[in-house]
Write a protein that holds these residues in place. Structure first.
Motif, mmCIF file in Angstrom:
data_model
loop_
_atom_site.group_PDB
_atom_site.id
_atom_site.type_symbol
_atom_site.label_atom_id
_atom_site.label_comp_id
_atom_site.label_asym_id
_atom_site.label_seq_id
_atom_site.Cartn_x
_atom_site.Cartn_y
_atom_site.Cartn_z
ATOM 1 N N ASN A 36 -0.219 9.488 2.155
ATOM 2 C CA ASN A 36 0.848 10.456 2.398
ATOM 3 C C ASN A 36 2.237 9.876 2.163
ATOM 4 N N GLU A 37 2.405 8.579 2.414
ATOM 5 C CA GLU A 37 3.695 7.959 2.103
ATOM 6 C C GLU A 37 3.940 7.979 0.588
ATOM 7 N N ILE A 45 3.518 1.842 2.065
ATOM 8 C CA ILE A 45 4.109 2.201 3.358
ATOM 9 C C ILE A 45 5.483 1.529 3.469
ATOM 10 N N PHE A 69 -0.152 9.770 11.281
ATOM 11 C CA PHE A 69 -1.436 10.315 11.711
ATOM 12 C C PHE A 69 -1.337 10.671 13.188
ATOM 13 N N ARG A 96 0.832 -1.215 0.000
ATOM 14 C CA ARG A 96 0.000 0.000 0.000
ATOM 15 C C ARG A 96 0.862 1.259 0.000
ATOM 16 N N ASN A 144 -7.155 6.132 9.224
ATOM 17 C CA ASN A 144 -5.752 6.428 9.520
ATOM 18 C C ASN A 144 -4.809 5.638 8.624
ATOM 19 N N PHE A 145 -5.189 4.430 8.331
ATOM 20 C CA PHE A 145 -4.372 3.603 7.457
ATOM 21 C C PHE A 145 -4.275 4.231 6.066
ATOM 22 N N ARG A 191 -4.773 7.338 5.283
ATOM 23 C CA ARG A 191 -4.039 8.595 5.378
ATOM 24 C C ARG A 191 -2.530 8.328 5.333
ATOM 25 N N THR A 192 -2.106 7.310 6.081
ATOM 26 C CA THR A 192 -0.682 6.952 6.090
ATOM 27 C C THR A 192 -0.230 6.513 4.697
ATOM 28 N N ALA A 193 -1.012 5.640 4.083
ATOM 29 C CA ALA A 193 -0.638 5.097 2.769
ATOM 30 C C ALA A 193 -0.556 6.213 1.723
#
Lengths: 438, 250
Positions: free
Chosen positions: B104-105, A392, A436, A390, B97-98, B100-102
C-alpha cells in the motif's frame, strides 16, 4: 505558603468532615505526623535523584474541590474500555460519580473506599488490610494515607471471579485552576479469587492536576490479579502512583504500566512476596515526547523460597523527554531458589532525550537465579534500510520498528480489547498509520 | 533499464566500488560473482540506496532517471527490489501485515488507492503457493525465529508480492540446502518476464544452474574485471578466483 504547609494545615479542616473515632483515623494522624517531619522528597535523596517535585510544590493546588461537576457519558466515553462490558468506579475531581459508575455487591464488592471506611460491615476487612502493605515511612504514601477517604474498594471473596473487568477512572474537569487529588484504593483477592483492573487518570482540560495515588493489593493463596495502568494524560497532569502488593503462596500478580502521556509521572511499584511459589510480573511500555518525564521505581522483595519475579520495561524517548528506570530486587537469605529476571530496554530517538536506568540487586541467598540487563540504543539502521527497501518510507519504517520493539510487552495483556487499544495508543503516540488494523 | 556508469562508492572515505560499468536490459539475468570483499554486496546496497554508502563519482540510472537523490523507499517505488543476505527480524508484525503495508505504501506513492483486502488476500495466497509457503507461516512475525531457508524463501515471496522491475538477489543461495535452493530458484524463474530483469549476486556457481544468467560479470577490488556468458561461471568454478586476480594484476 508552600504545598507542604498548605497540606499539613488542611488536615484540621479535613478532620471536620470525617469520623475521627474510627480506628483508621489513628492511622491518618500518625501518617500526617510522618509527612510533616519528612515533607516532599528532594533530589538529594537517592530514590529521587532524577525526578524533581520542586516545580509542583510551588503550584497553588486546591486540595478540596469546591463544587461537584457532572459529566455526560458521551463526553468521556472514549476513555472507557467501552468495547466490552465492565464494572466502573468513576470519580470526577475526586468525588464519586454514581451516574458514570457501575458497581456491584453481587458476590463480590466493587464499590467505594468512602463506604468501606465508614460502614460497620466493612470494618473487619479494613482493620485486617487497610495500610497493612503501604509504607508508613515513605512521605508521599503517608501523605496519601493522612487524607485517605475516597477511592476504589474491591473485595473478591474466596473462589470468586467477578463477571467482568473493573475500570477505575479519575476525571478532572478543570473546575479548579490547579487541583491535587489523593485517591486511595484497596483491592483484596481472597484465596482462588481472580480479577482484572484497569486504572486510568484523565484530565479533561489544560488546567494543572497533581494526583498522589496509593493502591494496596492483597493476593491471597492462589489468587490471580491482572492490573493495567493506562497513563495517557494531558501535558499538565502529573501523577505519583504508589502501588503496594502483598502476595501469598502460589498467587500470580501482573502489573502492566503504559506511560504515553502526562507531564511528570512517578510509578513506585512495590511487590512483597509473603509466601512460596509466587509469580510477580511487572511490564511497562513508555513512549515519551516533548518535555515529558516518567520515572519507574520498582521493588520486588523476595521474602520466601521458590518464587519468581519478571520485569520487562521498554522505553522510547523522543524530543526532550526524560525517563528513569530503577529496579530494585531484594532476595532475603531464606529465599532460596528465587528466580528474578529484570530487563529494561530503551531507544533514544532524539539527541536531547535522556534515560537513566539502574538495576539494584541486593541478594542474600546463595542458590538463586537473578538476571538483569539494560540497554540504551538507537534504531537499527540495517532494519530501517530493510523496511525502506520494501517501499516503506523512513518515518513509517521507524514507527514500525518502534512498534515492534514495544510489542512483546503486550503479549501478556489478557483483555484483547485493551490490547488493541494500547496498540492504537502506541501507533498514535508514534504519529503514524501503520498501514494495517491493529 | 539499468545503466551504471563509472560508479565509485565507499564508506567513510574508504572506496569499495572503484569504477563500475554495467548495463542491464529488460528480460535479462546478470550474475555478479567475485571473491569475498570484492564489493558485490556493496554494489547491491548502493543500487538499493543504502545511505551508509557514499557515491563519490559516477551514476546509477534506472529507465533514464538518475537515482542519486532517491531514498531507498523511492527506489522501491520505482521498481527496485533487493533480497537481503541477512533479512531483519521484526517481532510483532506479521508477514501478511508487513506485505500489506509495503504494497500500500508503494501504491500510495504511485497515486493508487489501497489494495482492497480481498484482492490482497488473493494475491498473498497465489504468491505463497508459488513459493510453497505454508499459510500458517504468513501469520508469524516477520523473520522472527525463521530458519535461514525460511528467511530466503520469504525474501523471494516479498519479491513476488512487490513485482519489481529490477530484482537484486544478494547471496540468496547462502545457507540454503538443495531443496530450498530449488524452490527459491523456481520462484525466481516463474517471476521472470520480458519486462523485468534480475541481478544475481553469488559467490558460487551452484545457484546459476537453476537461475541461468545471460551474462556473468566478475568483480574484483570494486571493479568488473571480466564479463562473459554463463560459461564464464563454470570456468570460475573450475579455476577459482585466483585466476581472475592474477589476470587483473597483469
Amino acid at each position: 505558603m508552600d504545598l507542604k504547609e498548605k497540606l499539613v494545615s488542611s488536615f484540621l479542616a479535613f478532620e471536620n468532615n470525617i469520623d475521627v473515632d474510627h480506628p483508621v483515623h489513628d492511622i491518618r494522624s500518625e501518617a500526617i505526623k510522618n509527612f510533616e517531619i519528612k515533607g516532599f522528597p528532594s533530589k538529594k535523596e537517592e530514590a529521587w535523584k532524577y525526578t524533581s517535585l520542586s516545580g509542583l510544590q510551588k503550584t497553588n493546588f486546591s486540595i478540596f474541590p469546591k463544587e461537584e461537576n457532572a459529566l455526560e457519558y458521551r463526553e468521556v466515553k472514549k476513555y472507557f474500555l467501552h468495547e466490552i462490558d465492565t464494572y466502573k468506579i468513576v470519580f470526577i475531581d475526586g468525588i464519586y460519580s454514581s451516574y458514570l459508575s457501575e458497581t456491584t455487591h453481587d458476590g463480590v464488592d466493587v464499590c467505594l473506599m468512602s463506604a468501606a471506611l465508614t460502614k460497620p460491615m466493612y470494618r473487619q476487612i479494613i482493620e485486617l488490610y487497610f495500610n497493612k502493605v503501604a509504607s508508613t515511612e515513605e512521605s508521599l504514601t503517608t501523605l496519601n494515607t493522612a487524607f485517605s477517604k475516597e477511592g476504589a474498594y474491591i473485595y473478591i471473596p474466596k473462589n470468586k471471579v467477578p463477571k467482568k473487568p473493573i475500570e477505575i477512572l479519575h476525571f478532572s474537569t478543570g473546575n479548579e485552576a490547579s487541583l491535587m487529588l489523593q485517591p486511595r484504593n484497596l483491592i483484596i483477592a481472597e484465596e482462588n479469587a481472580e480479577l482484572q483492573v484497569i486504572e486510568r487518570h484523565q484530565s479533561l482540560t489544560e488546567n494543572e492536576v497533581l494526583t498522589n495515588s496509593v493502591t494496596e493489593i492483597f493476593a491471597a493463596k492462589n489468587a490471580i490479579v491482572d492490573y493495567y495502568k493506562v497513563q495517557n494524560d494531558t501535558k499538565k497532569a502529573s501523577l505519583i502512583d504508589n502501588t503496594y502488593i502483598s502476595q501469598k503462596d502460589t498467587s500470580v500478580v501482573k502489573v502492566h504500566t503504559f506511560s504515553f502521556g502526562g507531564k511528570l509521572t512517578r510509578n513506585n511499584l512495590n511487590f512483597y512476596q509473603d509466601g512460596q511459589h509466587i509469580d510477580s510480573t511487572m511490564k511497562g511500555v513508555t513512549i515519551l515526547s516533548e518535555k515529558q518525564h516518567v520515572d519507574h521505581h520498582t521493588l520486588v522483595h523476595h521474602k520466601e523460597p521458590n518464587c519468581e519475579s519478571h520485569q520487562d520495561y521498554k522505553g522510547i524517548y523522543g524530543e526532550r523527554s526524560t525517563g528513569v528506570f530503577n529496579g530494585k530486587i531484594i532476595v532475603d537469605k531464606i529465599a532460596q531458589k528465587t528466580n528474578a529476571f529484570q530487563q529494561n530496554n530503551n531507544i533514544l530517538i532524539s539527541d536531547k532525550a535522556t534515560i537513566n536506568t539502574k538495576p539494584q540487586l541486593e541478594i542474600f541467598a546463595d542458590d538463586v537465579k537473578c538476571s538483569h540487563g539494560c540497554t540504551i540504543g538507537q534504531l537499527d539502521e540495517e532494519a530501517l534500510f530493510y523496511l525502506q527497501s520494501r517501499g516503506i518510507p523512513k518515518k513509517e519504517a521507524s514507527a514500525l520498528l518502534m512498534y515492534a520493539f514495544a510489542n512483546n510487552v503486550l503479549e501478556s495483556v489478557r483483555i484483547p480489547e485493551l490490547k488493541r487499544r494500547i496498540n492504537k495508543l502506541i501507533a498514535n503516540k508514534l504519529g503514524v498509520r501503520l498501514g494495517f488494523d491493529l | 533499464m539499468l545503466k551504471i556508469d563509472n560508479l565509485h562508492a565507499g564508506v567513510e572515505g574508504n572506496e569499495i566500488l572503484n569504477g563500475i560499468n554495467l548495463e542491464v536490459n529488460a528480460g535479462e539475468v546478470h550474475a555478479i560473482m567475485g571473491p569475498n570483499g570484492s564489493g558485490k554486496s556493496t554494489l547491491a546496497a548502493v543500487i538499493a540506496g543504502k545511505e551508509e554508502f557514499e557515491v563519490t563519482e559516477g551514476t546509477v540510472i534506472l529507465d533514464g532517471e538518475d537515482l542519486e537523490d532517491s531514498a531507498p523507499e523511492e527506489r522501491a517505488h520505482k521498481g527496485i527490489f533487493m533480497s537481503f543476505q541477512y533479512p531483519v527480524e521484526i517481532p510483532g508484525v506479521t508477514v501478511t501485515n508487513f506485505m500489506r503495508t509495503a504494497i500500500n505504501e508503494s501504491r500510495k506513492a504511485r497515486g493508487l488507492e489501497e489494495m482492497p483486502a480481498n484482492q490482497m488476500l488473493k494475491l498473498i495466497r497465489e504468491k505463497s503457493e508459488l513459493l510453497e509457503i505454508d499459510r500458517k507461516f504468513l501469520s508469524r512475525s516477520l523473520n522472527e525465529g525463521f530458519s535461514g531457508g525460511e528467511k530466503k524463501r520469504n525474501e523471494i515471496f516479498q519479491m513476488a508480492m512487490l513485482e519489481p522491475k529490477l530484482a537484486i538477489l544478494d547471496e540468496t543461495d547462502s545457507g540454503l540446502d538443495i531443496d530450498a535452493l530449488r524452490i527459491v530458484a523456481n520462484g525466481v524463474n516463474k517471476l521472470r518476464s520480458e519486462s523485468n530483469a534480475v541481478i544475481v549476486i553469488t559467490h558460487y556457481q551452484r545457484l546459476l544452474e537453476y537461475i541461468v544468467p545471460d551474462y556473468v560479470h566478475v568483480l574484483h577490488e570494486g571493479k568488473i574485471v571480466k564479463s562473459g556468458t554463463k560459461e564464464l561461471a563454470l570456468e570460475l568454478e573450475e579455476k577459482g578466483y585466483d585466476w581472475i586476480k592474477n589476470e587483473a594484476v597483469v
